[in-house]
Design a protein around this motif. Sequence first.
Motif, short mmCIF file in Angstrom:
data_model
loop_
_atom_site.label_atom_id
_atom_site.label_comp_id
_atom_site.label_asym_id
_atom_site.label_seq_id
_atom_site.Cartn_x
_atom_site.Cartn_y
_atom_site.Cartn_z
N LEU A 1 41.04 35.30 38.93
CA LEU A 1 42.18 35.48 39.99
C LEU A 1 41.72 35.42 41.56
O LEU A 1 42.30 34.57 42.18
CB LEU A 1 43.03 36.68 39.70
CG LEU A 1 43.84 36.87 38.63
CD1 LEU A 1 44.50 38.25 38.63
CD2 LEU A 1 45.01 36.06 38.67
N ALA B 1 42.48 32.48 44.10
CA ALA B 1 43.12 32.86 45.29
C ALA B 1 42.27 32.08 46.32
O ALA B 1 42.79 31.77 47.50
CB ALA B 1 43.32 34.31 45.29
N ALA C 1 48.69 31.16 47.20
CA ALA C 1 48.00 31.74 46.08
C ALA C 1 47.34 33.14 46.64
O ALA C 1 46.35 33.77 45.66
CB ALA C 1 47.06 30.86 45.13
N TYR D 1 47.45 36.21 44.06
CA TYR D 1 46.53 36.27 43.06
C TYR D 1 45.29 37.28 43.55
O TYR D 1 44.76 38.04 42.57
CB TYR D 1 45.88 35.11 42.47
CG TYR D 1 46.82 34.20 41.72
CD1 TYR D 1 47.56 34.84 40.77
CD2 TYR D 1 47.15 32.77 42.46
CE1 TYR D 1 48.55 33.63 40.19
CE2 TYR D 1 48.00 32.11 41.81
CZ TYR D 1 48.78 32.63 40.83
OH TYR D 1 49.72 31.68 40.05
#
Length: 111
Positions: A52, A56, A64, A67
């Motif tokens: 994640l 990101a 994003a 995330y």
Amino acid sequence: MSDQQHLPQPAQHPPVPRPISPAYRRWATALVWIAVILLAFVVVALVASFVLLGVADSSPSGGAAAYGYLAIFLWVAIVALFPVLLGAGIPALVMTRRVRRTPQALGGKAP
């Protein structure tokens, strides 16, 4: 001090292990499985948090970024579960070791 008499010590015998009940064996097995499941969750959460963070970080527009926050949430979950993992894992190892060391486990009869 040299005029004090020393009394002979009685012979020290190792303690006789008590027989292990079936409920104790079940609890030992249950704690081992609880610890294994928690450890698997911690490993999966740690790998997922790094994935994640990579997702990101790779987003150029910042869309994003959530995330990254989800990765931080996973780290908090890992930190919260770690004492529970230790609390289940250490007694599970001690109990399993005790079960394996008893004469019952070795095929003999318990005293």
